[in-house]
Scaffold this active site. Structure first.
Site, mmCIF file in Angstrom:
data_model
loop_
_atom_site.group_PDB
_atom_site.id
_atom_site.type_symbol
_atom_site.label_atom_id
_atom_site.label_comp_id
_atom_site.label_asym_id
_atom_site.label_seq_id
_atom_site.Cartn_x
_atom_site.Cartn_y
_atom_site.Cartn_z
ATOM 1 N N ASP A 298 0.856 -1.177 0.000
ATOM 2 C CA ASP A 298 0.000 0.000 0.000
ATOM 3 C C ASP A 298 0.899 1.236 0.000
ATOM 4 O O ASP A 298 1.578 1.503 0.990
ATOM 5 C CB ASP A 298 -0.899 -0.024 1.250
ATOM 6 C CG ASP A 298 -1.832 1.173 1.309
ATOM 7 O OD1 ASP A 298 -1.679 2.097 0.479
ATOM 8 O OD2 ASP A 298 -2.708 1.189 2.195
ATOM 9 N N LYS B 11 10.650 5.731 29.192
ATOM 10 C CA LYS B 11 12.098 5.533 29.234
ATOM 11 C C LYS B 11 12.789 6.124 28.010
ATOM 12 O O LYS B 11 13.939 5.815 27.723
ATOM 13 C CB LYS B 11 12.420 4.043 29.325
ATOM 14 C CG LYS B 11 11.886 3.393 30.600
ATOM 15 C CD LYS B 11 12.333 1.940 30.685
ATOM 16 C CE LYS B 11 11.816 1.287 31.966
ATOM 17 N NZ LYS B 11 12.153 -0.158 31.992
ATOM 18 N N GLY B 12 12.046 6.931 27.251
ATOM 19 C CA GLY B 12 12.657 7.589 26.097
ATOM 20 C C GLY B 12 12.566 6.802 24.801
ATOM 21 O O GLY B 12 12.962 7.307 23.748
ATOM 22 N N TYR C 148 6.279 14.216 21.512
ATOM 23 C CA TYR C 148 6.199 14.849 20.182
ATOM 24 C C TYR C 148 6.786 16.258 20.213
ATOM 25 O O TYR C 148 7.454 16.685 19.286
ATOM 26 C CB TYR C 148 4.755 14.879 19.673
ATOM 27 C CG TYR C 148 4.079 13.517 19.708
ATOM 28 C CD1 TYR C 148 4.782 12.358 19.366
ATOM 29 C CD2 TYR C 148 2.751 13.378 20.093
ATOM 30 C CE1 TYR C 148 4.172 11.109 19.411
ATOM 31 C CE2 TYR C 148 2.137 12.135 20.134
ATOM 32 C CZ TYR C 148 2.847 11.006 19.803
ATOM 33 O OH TYR C 148 2.248 9.774 19.857
HETATM 34 C C1 COA Z 1 2.962 7.820 23.735
HETATM 35 C C2 COA Z 1 4.166 6.868 23.755
HETATM 36 C C3 COA Z 1 4.501 6.487 22.315
HETATM 37 C C4 COA Z 1 5.367 7.623 24.350
HETATM 38 O O1 COA Z 1 6.459 6.768 24.373
HETATM 39 P P1 COA Z 1 7.331 6.611 25.726
HETATM 40 O O2 COA Z 1 8.494 5.786 25.409
HETATM 41 O O3 COA Z 1 6.436 6.158 26.803
HETATM 42 O O4 COA Z 1 7.716 8.142 25.961
HETATM 43 P P2 COA Z 1 9.164 8.772 26.267
HETATM 44 O O5 COA Z 1 9.724 8.138 27.459
HETATM 45 O O6 COA Z 1 9.988 8.747 25.018
HETATM 46 O O7 COA Z 1 8.758 10.295 26.509
HETATM 47 C C5 COA Z 1 7.704 10.611 27.363
HETATM 48 C C6 COA Z 1 7.877 12.028 27.882
HETATM 49 O O8 COA Z 1 6.721 12.314 28.657
HETATM 50 C C7 COA Z 1 7.112 12.530 29.999
HETATM 51 N N1 COA Z 1 6.113 11.852 30.805
HETATM 52 C C8 COA Z 1 6.084 10.579 31.215
HETATM 53 N N2 COA Z 1 4.977 10.337 31.900
HETATM 54 C C9 COA Z 1 4.299 11.493 31.939
HETATM 55 C C10 COA Z 1 3.074 11.880 32.522
HETATM 56 N N3 COA Z 1 2.297 11.023 33.177
HETATM 57 N N4 COA Z 1 2.688 13.155 32.353
HETATM 58 C C11 COA Z 1 3.439 14.028 31.650
HETATM 59 N N5 COA Z 1 4.593 13.701 31.085
HETATM 60 C C12 COA Z 1 5.016 12.447 31.223
HETATM 61 C C13 COA Z 1 8.475 11.917 30.143
HETATM 62 O O9 COA Z 1 9.185 12.552 31.182
HETATM 63 C C14 COA Z 1 9.059 12.191 28.783
HETATM 64 O O10 COA Z 1 9.442 13.553 28.638
HETATM 65 P P3 COA Z 1 10.983 13.977 28.806
HETATM 66 O O11 COA Z 1 11.707 13.249 27.744
HETATM 67 O O12 COA Z 1 10.961 15.454 28.611
HETATM 68 O O13 COA Z 1 11.371 13.561 30.185
HETATM 69 C C15 COA Z 1 3.891 5.589 24.587
HETATM 70 O O14 COA Z 1 3.742 5.952 25.937
HETATM 71 C C16 COA Z 1 2.680 4.821 24.133
HETATM 72 O O15 COA Z 1 2.738 4.148 23.145
HETATM 73 N N6 COA Z 1 1.511 4.915 24.846
HETATM 74 C C17 COA Z 1 0.305 4.153 24.558
HETATM 75 C C18 COA Z 1 -0.274 4.387 23.163
HETATM 76 C C19 COA Z 1 -0.213 5.813 22.750
HETATM 77 O O16 COA Z 1 -0.491 6.720 23.510
HETATM 78 N N7 COA Z 1 0.130 6.053 21.470
HETATM 79 C C20 COA Z 1 0.214 7.396 20.906
HETATM 80 C C21 COA Z 1 -1.127 7.859 20.466
HETATM 81 S S1 COA Z 1 -1.027 9.493 19.746
#
Ligand code: COA
Ligand code: COA
Lengths: 199, 194
Positions: B60, B106-107, B144
């Protein structure tokens, strides 16, 4: 017999005596789209002002327009209508709800007044008002939204006049007439619609 | 690493395979994951397999999907990709799910997203990448923003969760913004090493 055949040849319109008005306004009514509407539709789609907003960048033929209509009619997430003039039953455009989601009670709206000569006379505004009534009062939706290219002043005016709120701007999301253009997102919530229509 | 396609510091992207199906299905049925997605139905094994087969076929032109894998221990974390790819407007939508909840925060999500955005601009020659995120997804929004996505629009009440409406944010990043960032980052690296 001979008489009937002659009439058919000279006045093909007369065959479709029933125009099936579904939503009726002062100047226009919305009616179901039929396969034979592919003829005018195909001409409109060849106008870049209409073709581009629908993401079609290829020449249109009656046959591709017919398939497009057939496919749209089968999609449960859309409802499309023809816009016809009450005066002479002429089909002058189309308007559609698409991306209908019953879970979040939301849909997108599109409209095109095909013949440039008919634009600027209130046809688009009335057609969209009829479709919004259908969206909120018949389908029980909560939100109607749309995308409009920033330079499309007439369309922006129609939507603003009907109460749509500018929710944001998607930078360079359109490619139109050889350049990137911003796209506005506009939305109308049920409460806003009710407040305006005095409910 | 297994079939590495784009490799970051802690995670890499690879093609999705049938071996991923069971984990993906489990994650798509986990409310902590799907409440952040426009997804409201249970996902059967057959439906998940259909997604995996489509992703594997890669036929696709409007969609590209990747598995996200942690380099340490070669651990599958989730999926990411581009959808609605339009080569005339040079625009695509971005999506990501890290299903392995123990690995949130965890980034990894930030790094995987940056790999996909970099791929979109440098390999696919896109001009714009956009995404939708629910207003309550603070972790996503933060990740993001770190990459350089800007909030462009707030779609009022476009999400329904837990019995009420929420707003959806549209975020976008343009190619020139991304190259400015990567240039700045490589200048910083050169300065610190040189
Ligand atoms: C959204 C998602 C992709 C983020 O990935 P992740 O590996 O968890 O996120 P990261 O660790 O890279 O970054 C998260 C950031 O948010 C911050 N954070 C973590 N928990 C938080 C909370 N409860 N409130 C606010 N900020 C938060 C972290 O400190 C980090 O920021 P920093 O780098 O400035 O410290 C992942 O959590 C996920 O897949 N969630 C479920 C499905 C989803 O939401 N998909 C996206 C739909 S748009
Ligand atoms: C946009 C469209 C549907 C509007 O329908 P229409 O019947 O022409 O619209 P109306 O006559 O009801 O209203 C047009 C409004 O725009 C105004 N207008 C028209 N041309 C304008 C221009 N160039 N600049 C600013 N305002 C303009 C009119 O004055 C009128 O506003 P008013 O009622 O406040 O006076 C029609 O022009 C069309 O089909 N265009 C091509 C396809 C398209 O752009 N579709 C919409 C995509 S989002």
């Amino acid at each position: 017999m001979v008489q009937a055949d002659a009439r058919r040849i000279h006045a093909p319109e007369a065959e479709h005596g029933v125009k099936n008005p579904y939503l009726i306004g002062a100047k226009v009514y919305l009616r179901p789209l039929e396969p034979e509407d592919a003829v005018p539709l195909s001409a409109w789609l060849n106008d870049p002002a209409v073709g581009e907003i629908m993401g079609i960048r290829r020449p249109s033929h009656e046959e591709s327009a017919r398939r497009f209509l057939a496919k749209s009619a089968k999609d449960p997430r859309q409802v499309g209508f023809g816009i016809a003039l009450r005066r002479d039953d002429r089909l002058v455009g189309t308007t559609v709800l698409h991306h209908i989601s019953h879970q979040r009670r939301s849909a997108a709206l599109g409209v095109a007044v095909g013949a440039p000569a008919v634009r600027g006379r209130g046809v688009g505004t009335e057609a969209v008002r009829l479709l919004l009534g259908y969206a909120f009062e018949t389908l029980n939706l909560n939100r109607v939204w749309l995308h409009v290219v920033a330079s499309n002043e007439a369309a922006r005016r129609v939507y603003a006049n009907l109460g749509f709120v500018h929710e944001g701007t998607l930078r360079e999301e359109a490619w139109s007439a050889g350049r990137y253009e911003n796209v506005l997102v506009m939305g109308l919530l049920r409460g806003e619609w009710e407040a305006r229509s005095g409910r | 690493m297994n079939r590495p396609f784009r490799v970051g510091r802690t995670v890499y992207l690879r093609s999705i395979g049938r071996e991923d199906t069971a984990d993906y299905q489990a994650w798509m049925n986990d409310v902590d994951v799907w409440r952040h997605l426009q997804f409201n139905r249970p996902v059967t094994r057959e439906e998940e397999s259909r997604f995996v087969e489509r992703a594997m076929a890669m036929d696709d032109p409007a969609e590209i999907n990747f598995a996200i894998v942690r380099r340490r221990g070669d651990l599958l974390l989730g999926a990411t990709g581009l959808h609605g790819i339009d080569m005339v407007r040079r625009s695509a939508g971005f999506g990501i799910q890290i299903g392995r909840k123990a690995e949130w925060g965890k980034g990894y999500g930030t790094e995987a997203s940056a790999l996909v955005v970099d791929y979109a601009f440098r390999d696919l020659n896109l001009n714009r990448v956009w995404l939708h995120v629910f207003e309550f997804n603070e972790r996503g929004i933060r990740a993001y923003e770190r990459i350089g996505f800007k909030r462009e629009a707030v779609l009022r009440q476009e999400c329904f969760r837990d019995g009420r409406y929420y707003d959806v944010h549209v975020m976008g990043i343009l190619r020139r913004e991304w190259s400015r960032r990567t240039r700045a980052a490589s200048t910083r690296r050169k300065r610190s090493t040189g």
